[in-house]
Design an enzyme around this catalytic site. Sequence first.
Site, PDB file in Angstrom:
ATOM      1  N   GLY A   8      36.939  26.414  43.387  1.00 34.86           N
ATOM      2  CA  GLY A   8      35.496  26.352  43.658  1.00 34.86           C
ATOM      3  C   GLY A   8      35.032  24.912  43.771  1.00 34.86           C
ATOM      4  N   GLY A   9      35.921  24.074  44.284  1.00 34.15           N
ATOM      5  CA  GLY A   9      35.707  22.626  44.243  1.00 34.15           C
ATOM      6  C   GLY A   9      34.616  22.103  45.160  1.00 34.15           C
ATOM      7  N   LEU A  10      34.101  22.948  46.068  1.00 34.60           N
ATOM      8  CA  LEU A  10      33.018  22.489  46.940  1.00 34.60           C
ATOM      9  C   LEU A  10      31.673  23.071  46.520  1.00 34.60           C
ATOM     10  CD1 LEU A  10      34.776  22.582  50.438  1.00 34.60           C
ATOM     11  CD2 LEU A  10      34.643  20.712  48.781  1.00 34.60           C
ATOM     12  N   GLN A  12      28.485  23.562  43.452  1.00 37.97           N
ATOM     13  CA  GLN A  12      27.552  22.610  42.842  1.00 37.97           C
ATOM     14  C   GLN A  12      28.249  21.693  41.831  1.00 37.97           C
ATOM     15  OE1 GLN A  12      24.694  24.164  40.065  1.00 37.97           O
ATOM     16  NE2 GLN A  12      23.298  22.426  40.287  1.00 37.97           N
ATOM     17  N   TYR A 140      27.077  39.366  36.041  1.00 40.05           N
ATOM     18  CA  TYR A 140      27.473  37.979  35.778  1.00 40.05           C
ATOM     19  C   TYR A 140      27.798  37.806  34.288  1.00 40.05           C
ATOM     20  CZ  TYR A 140      26.924  32.846  35.662  1.00 40.05           C
ATOM     21  OH  TYR A 140      27.108  31.500  35.499  1.00 40.05           O
ATOM     22  N   LYS A 144      31.277  36.957  32.294  1.00 40.99           N
ATOM     23  CA  LYS A 144      31.370  35.734  31.476  1.00 40.99           C
ATOM     24  C   LYS A 144      31.859  36.057  30.060  1.00 40.99           C
ATOM     25  CE  LYS A 144      30.461  32.566  34.420  1.00 40.99           C
ATOM     26  NZ  LYS A 144      31.559  31.685  34.846  1.00 40.99           N
TER      27      LYS A 144
HETATM   28  N1  SER Z   1      22.984  28.646  36.432  1.00 44.82           N
HETATM   29  C1  SER Z   1      23.557  29.937  36.265  1.00 44.82           C
HETATM   30  C2  SER Z   1      22.761  30.985  36.930  1.00 44.82           C
HETATM   31  O1  SER Z   1      21.563  30.828  36.993  1.00 44.82           O
HETATM   32  C3  SER Z   1      23.682  30.271  34.817  1.00 44.82           C
HETATM   33  O2  SER Z   1      24.905  29.932  34.357  1.00 44.82           O
HETATM   34  O3  SER Z   1      23.304  31.965  37.330  1.00 44.82           O
END
Ligand code: SER
Length: 317
Positions: A8-10, A12, A140, A144
């Site tokens: 995912g190097g490109l 943020q 998400y 995680k």
């Molecule tokens: N910045 C992330 C998001 O908003 C949270 O880890 O999904």
Amino acid sequence: MKTILITGGLGQIGTELSTYLRQAYGTNNVIVTDVVKKDSPVVEAGPFEQLDVTDGKRLAELVDRYHVDTVLHLAALLSAVAEAHPQAAYRINLDGLFQVLEVAREKQLAVFTPSSIGAFGDSTPKVTPQDTIQRPSTMYGVTKVAGELLCDYYFRRFGVDTRGVRFPGLISYEALPGGGTTDYAVEIYYAALKTGKYVCPIAKGTLMDMMYIPDALRAVHELMEADPTKLKHRNAFNIAAMSFAPEDIAAAIQEELPSFTMSYQVNPTLQAIADSWPDKLEDTAAREEWGWKAQYDLKTMTKDMLKNLQPRLAETK
Ligand code: SER
């Protein structure tokens, strides 16, 4: 860390982490990968390979070819995109991590994996301790929490040197975040400089943890170089820098740009996610175990963001 591969190097974080680590470890010792090759100074500057993180075989080949000893695994979908595409989020965020950990087990690699404030949910205390209830309501968050546990497991069961932090919302000016709930805190600076006004999708009074990217890059570097005998947690360290609501960041911008104005048009999907997340992470474990300390607060970040973003936006006009 000697030879580092970034997935995912490109994105943020990857865009800036690649440059930062190439300065520290040498350009050819940082292999940047991403699922698509984009126009980016990072691609021009040093080794770049296309890599879909769910393809463990290709990852293993790259590890062998470049004699990699450390993987910084940043490839993932952020919270809002993951809610729109939960099946893809499961595959990329969780199966991707599984592939990375399997290659790390076979080839004895160290692995950094970011977790997030998104690993918490409504039942978590709003001022959030290191070890607490984790029942997130988003895909998400599910990926995680599972990722945190998987990293702990690979350390305990197979001795893989896994490490990680829970990132707050990250604010940066080189590359935009892609589809997170905290993205408003980046967009607001762009809007302030471009048009002098911003319509905020997050409601007044919604506190979330945030961090300026230089602190985040340093956190990755310092944790990966920390003395392993001092690490009791290894994965998923809470790290914190600042906690603010939309009206606080708007006020900080107004101190620099007095004519800036903000109004609200709340996005219910983003708001529900934001409401389920902590107000403020407690980062005592990171401080005690590897000496973590943020340098930027809202005021110093705002000054620096505007100073750096202004010439960039002028160039693209
Ligand atoms: N910045 C992330 C998001 O908003 C949270 O880890 O999904």
